[in-house]
Structures are given as structure tokens and as C-alpha cells.
Design an enzyme around this catalytic site. Structure first.
Site, short mmCIF file in Angstrom:
data_model
loop_
_atom_site.label_atom_id
_atom_site.label_comp_id
_atom_site.label_asym_id
_atom_site.label_seq_id
_atom_site.Cartn_x
_atom_site.Cartn_y
_atom_site.Cartn_z
N GLU A 151 0.80 -1.24 0.00
CA GLU A 151 0.00 0.00 0.00
C GLU A 151 0.83 1.29 0.00
OE1 GLU A 151 -3.92 -1.44 2.46
OE2 GLU A 151 -2.14 -1.01 3.64
C1 TNX Z 1 -4.29 -3.96 4.92
S1 TNX Z 1 -2.65 -6.41 4.66
C2 TNX Z 1 -2.99 -3.75 5.34
C3 TNX Z 1 -2.75 -3.35 6.72
C4 TNX Z 1 -4.02 -3.18 7.50
C5 TNX Z 1 -4.95 -4.30 7.16
C6 TNX Z 1 -6.19 -4.31 7.96
C7 TNX Z 1 -1.62 -5.36 4.33
C8 TNX Z 1 -0.39 -5.81 3.72
N1 TNX Z 1 -1.90 -4.07 4.60
O1 TNX Z 1 -2.00 -2.17 6.75
O2 TNX Z 1 -3.73 -3.20 8.84
O3 TNX Z 1 -5.28 -4.17 5.79
O4 TNX Z 1 -6.94 -5.44 7.72
#
Ligand code: TNX
EC number: 3.2.1.52
Length: 539
Positions: free
Chosen positions: A339
Site C-alpha cells: 500500500e
Molecule cells: C491492509 S494487509 C494492510 C494493513 C491493514 C490491514 C487491515 C496489508 C499488507 N496491509 O495495513 O492493517 O489491511 O486489515
């Protein structure tokens, strides 16, 4: 000796002998196969006898094998704590006398198809765990532990003089080498005691990886001596504005050691270049505009990025990777990489390529969330599939191995259903059956069994604040993930598994676990191992 005296001695001996015989007879047959074991072993053959553990039993191990001695001590402590018996540890080079337990790494057959496997034999005379390595013996001990009745796990219980075990032989070994869970200690911080408890739960189900998500926008959780403000400032809060916290190096070493005694490897994660607000707030020079943002206590994602053009950023990464690698004996360093919505694509790729080299220079292999597949990765790297099949497939094409953490099935922070108070729901509700009923090797077309290192179930902690919260989200899903990692999919089905899971009720209660009593699981008391009820004898 008078003839009268010898007559009486003979009489007493005879009576003792008869008593002994009747002692043996007093235990009716058992059925080991009735016992609800998780994860399900490769094979269980019940032999319908009974082993009785009594005070003065000892745990024997191969003379001279110090690693095995540790397992013997671990088992003796476990048994001693549960039964109140004074269980001793002794070295031996042969099967000890009746009533004892024997741990050995000398295998007398080739029925185990795996170096991490074990063979557990119980008959009316002894308990024997044999394995090619102490690690396998440890797994055998976990199975043995589950063969005791649930009250074995209870803290304050009535003293018993005898503990019964069903006899039989178990052959067992894992399907995947990587069987993990992740704990996010950044969104909310959890201290050493909570992490140890988490480790205990993993160990109970033969999981062998604890991935610690040590940094994110909301908090930096591990001491870095060369960049002290990371924890001083960056570790001072958490989601909701609480006090946060961090692990000192000694505390982190303590966690690593505790895990390694349980054959669990810590995978440390420093998430970058996004998810870095806590670091950016601690050191202005890591930001492109040279200004440190405020600390962040909300739950948004994707707004922060390290300044990938600045040399100081790579010095920072080098120092952090160097200090953490020194504390972590495991082979992996997790660089996050998810992300990074505020990093330009080309910058992201260049950043990951450079960081990858830094990590390798400290002798570690990289793991990254599936987005890292866009960088120049190869067969030495590991992609953790969580969101995009395309990314994972790109990783596979580049030769990388895959850890399966599909958010639709394996995210322990997802709510069970619409009534679950804790957790999130962006990936959908994950009831206990959705968590269990998938096969890593067939879930994504193009990701084959041979590409998969194993599975991991993450617990993100935006909404999770206490050990009770953790337990509620991981129980009862965690045992299912452990079974997916350990037990071959051809031996798994939800309909059969849910019965075994339902029989964990008393065990969870004995351990004081705050579990979610899903209505999909037929919760029930565990079955008596005895095929016929015990007859009271008058001796
Ligand atoms: C997505 S899973 C994210 C996290 C969040 C999570 C909450 C991932 C690699 N990144 O930063 O905590 O969703 O479910």
C-alpha cells in the site's frame, strides 16, 4: 530366617504380585482415535491399551544429547505443572523401565517421510517419542499434551494420582515448512508477556513462524540505537492515542529466545517505503520536504512514504536492517512494501531493489507483501500473497516463493459476521469455516504446491487492544490455519474438522481462552478415551 517368616514374606510378595496384576487389569481399553487432535496427524493407530502417568515418572532422553535434554526438561516442566508430580529428567541409552517417558532421536524405522516429523508410541508400559531431530520431538510433545484430558490444562484443579493416556502409534509430519501467524504490534502495542502467550498458542498447534509487524504509521516498536528517536518519539503512541510502547533490544532478544525454544522463528517486519509515518515524524530528514509530520493515531493507510530519492533514507534503512538482523537469527527480513500509494511506481521499484540489496548484504532473504513482485525479485525472494493474485503470479513468474495469506480467508482481524464487535470487514466476514475451507495449492490458478513456502494468518491490530481481544479473534480460527499448514489437504474436510474443533471447548475453557463460540461449530465436551467405563476397584 525362620520358615514362618519366609512363609509370610512369600505370602506378602504373592499378594503384591496379584495386586499388580489387578492394577493392570483395572484399566479398560481406550481408543486413541477418538481423541480430537489438531492439527490432524498423518496416521493414528489405536492399540486399545492404557498408559498411566503417576508420580515418580521420569522423562528420559538419549545420553549426551543436550538439545534433547532441553526437550525433556520442557516436557517434565509441562507435566509437573499440570499434574503436580515431581517429574525428573534422566539420561538413558535404552528404553527405560515401566511407567516412564522416553525421548530419542535414534529412529528405528523409516516410516517418517519428513525430517521435521515424529513418531509417538504409547503402550501400557511407556511413552516414547522418536524423531530425526529434537524439533520433531517437540512436535510429538505437543501431540502428547493434547492426548491428556482437557483438565490437564487447568491452573487450579483437584489433585489426581493417575493420568491416563490412550495407547497407540502416531506417525506425523508437516505439509508445509512455513506455518505462521502475524501480530501487528504497531497499531496497538503488545508487550513481551502478551507476545509470549501468543507464541505459546502457536507452539501448541505446531506453528513455526511468528511474523512481527514492528513498524507502521502509528508506531515504531523496536529500539534502534543509531536512530533513538524512532522509539522515543515514534513509539510514544498508538491507534486511539494510547501510550504505545516498544521492545528494547533485550526484550526483543527475550522474545526471540522464547520463540526459538519452541522452534518458532521470528520474522521481523519493517514496513517501507509506505506505512512509515512514525519514522517520518521522528526524523525530518527522511521526508522529501525535510519536515516531520505529526504522529498519527488514526487508521487510514497509504498516505506516508520515505523519500526514496534521498541518500540518508538508504543509510537509515541500512542501520535499521543491520541492527534488527543482528537480533534475529532467522533467515528472513520482511520489508513490507504494501500500500505505498504515495510513492511513484518507478520510485517504489527502485527503492525495493536497493533495500533488497541491503537486506541481502546482512545475510537475510527478503519477504515482502505481494506488491514487491513489481521490483527485480528472483528465486531467493518471497512474496506474501494477501490481496492481488496478479502480483503473486508475477512473483511466481520471477521464480519467487509464495506465502499464502489470502485476506478473504486468512485475515484474523476480519469480523466473523456482522455481529462481531472487534475487527474490520474490508475483505469480507470470515466465519470459522471460511477460514478453514481452502487449499493453498489450488486457491489461485497458476500458484502451484511447488511455489508455496507455506501459509500465514495475520492479525492486524487497529481494533485489537488487549490479550482478550487477541484471543477472541484468533480462537477458534488459529487452530484451523495451523492445520492448513500442517495437514495435507487430502486429509482435511470442514465437516470432519468442525467435530474435532468443537471438542476443544473444555480445553479452551481450561486455559481461560476468550474464544468466539461460533454457531457453525458443534461445541461439546470431549469424549472419554475409555471404551468402557472404569470399574472402581476396592484396593
Ligand atoms: C491492509 S494487509 C494492510 C494493513 C491493514 C490491514 C487491515 C496489508 C499488507 N496491509 O495495513 O492493517 O489491511 O486489515
Amino acid at each position: 530366617m525362620s520358615s514362618m517368616k519366609s512363609f509370610y514374606i512369600a505370602l506378602i510378595l504373592n499378594v503384591l504380585l496379584m495386586l499388580n496384576v489387578s492394577c493392570e487389569k483395572k484399566y479398560p481399553p481406550t481408543d486413541m482415535a477418538r481423541h480430537a487432535l489438531i492439527p490432524k496427524p498423518v496416521s493414528v493407530e489405536a492399540t486399545h491399551e492404557t498408559f498411566v502417568l503417576k508420580d515418580k515418572a521420569s522423562v528420559f532422553y538419549d545420553s549426551g544429547n543436550e538439545a534433547l535434554k532441553k526437550e525433556a526438561e520442557y516436557l517434565a516442566a509441562l507435566l509437573g505443572k499440570a499434574t503436580g508430580f515431581d517429574i525428573k529428567v534422566k539420561a538413558s541409552s535404552a528404553l527405560p523401565s515401566r511407567g516412564n517417558i522416553f525421548l530419542t532421536t535414534s529412529m528405528d524405522d523409516d516410516s517418517l517421510e519428513h525430517e521435521d516429523g515424529y513418531k509417538l508410541e504409547i503402550d501400557r508400559r511407556y511413552v516414547k517419542i522418536s524423531a530425526p531431530q529434537p524439533k520433531g520431538v517437540f512436535y510429538g510433545i505437543q501431540t502428547l499434551r493434547q492426548l491428556f484430558p482437557a483438565e490437564f490444562e487447568k491452573e487450579n484443579k483437584d489433585v489426581k494420582e493417575e493420568w491416563f493416556l490412550p495407547a497407540g502409534t502416531i506417525h506425523d509430519w508437516p505439509e508445509y515448512p512455513y506455518r505462521g501467524a502475524m501480530l501487528d504490534v504497531s497499531r496497538h502495542f503488545f508487550g513481551v508477556e502478551t507476545v509470549k502467550r501468543f507464541i505459546d498458542y502457536l507452539a501448541m498447534y505446531k506453528m513455526n513462524i511468528l511474523h512481527l509487524h514492528l513498524s507502521d504509521d502509528q508506531g515504531w516498536r523496536i529500539e534502534i540505537e543509531s536512530w533513538p528517536n524512532l522509539t522515543k518519539h515514534g513509539g510514544s503512541t498508538e491507534v486511539g492515542g494510547g501510550p504505545g510502547g516498544f521492545f528494547t533490544k533485550d526484550e526483543f532478544r527475550e522474545i526471540v529466545a522464547y520463540a526459538s525454544e519452541r522452534y518458532i522463528t521470528i520474522v521481523p517486519e519493517i514496513d517501507m517505503p509506505g506505512h512509515t509515518n512514525a519514522a517520518l515524524a521522528s526524523y525530518p530528514e527522511l521526508n522529501c520536504d525535510g519536515k516531520a509530520p505529526e504522529l498519527y493515531t488514526g487508521t487510514r493507510v497509504g498516505f506516508s512514504t520515505l523519500c526514496t530519492h534521498k541518500e540518508i533514507v538508504y543509510q537509515f534503512v541500512d542501520d535499521v536492517v543491520s541492527e534488527i538482523s543482528e537480533l534475529s537469527p532467522g533467515p528472513w527480513f520482511h520489508i513490507g512494501g504494501d500500500e505505498s500509494h504515495s510513492t511513484k511506481h518507478d520510485d517504489y521499484v527502485r527503492f525495493v531493489n536497493r533495500v533488497r540489496k541491503i537486506v541481502k548484504s546482512y545475510g537475510k532473504k527478503i519477504i515482502g507483501w505481494d506488491e514487491i513482485a513489481h521490483a527485480d525479485i528472483d528465486s531467493e525472494d518471497v512474496v506474501q500473497f494477501w490481496a492481488r493474485e496478479k502480483n503473486a503470479l508475477l512473483g511466481v513468474k520471477k521464480g519467487a516463493k509464495v506465502i499464502m495469506s489470502p485476506s478473504k480467508h486468512a485475515y484474523m482481524d476480519m469480523k466473523y459476521d456482522s455481529t462481531t464487535v472487534l475487527g474490520l470487514k474490508w475483505a469480507g466476514y470470515t466465519e470459522v469455516d471460511d477460514g478453514y475451507s481452502w487449499d493453498p495449492a489450488t486457491l489461485v490458478e497458476g500458484i502451484e504446491r511447488s511455489h508455496i513456502l507455506g501459509i500465514e494468518a495475520p492479525l492486524w491490530s487497529e481494533t485489537i487492544e488487549t490479550l482478550e481481544d487477541i484471543e477472541y479473534m484468533i480462537f477458534p480460527r488459529l487452530p484451523g490455519y495451523a492445520e492448513i499448514g500442517w495437514t495435507s489437504s487430502k486429509h482435511r474436510s470442514w465437516d470432519e474438522y468442525k467435530i474435532r474443533l468443537g471438542k476443544q471447548k473444555q480445553r479452551f475453557e481450561a486455559m481461560g481462552i476468550n474464544y468466539y463460540p461460533s454457531s457453525l461449530v458443534p461445541w461439546q465436551n470431549e469424549e472419554d478415551i475409555f471404551i468402557e467405563p472404569i470399574e472402581k476397584d476396592n484396593n
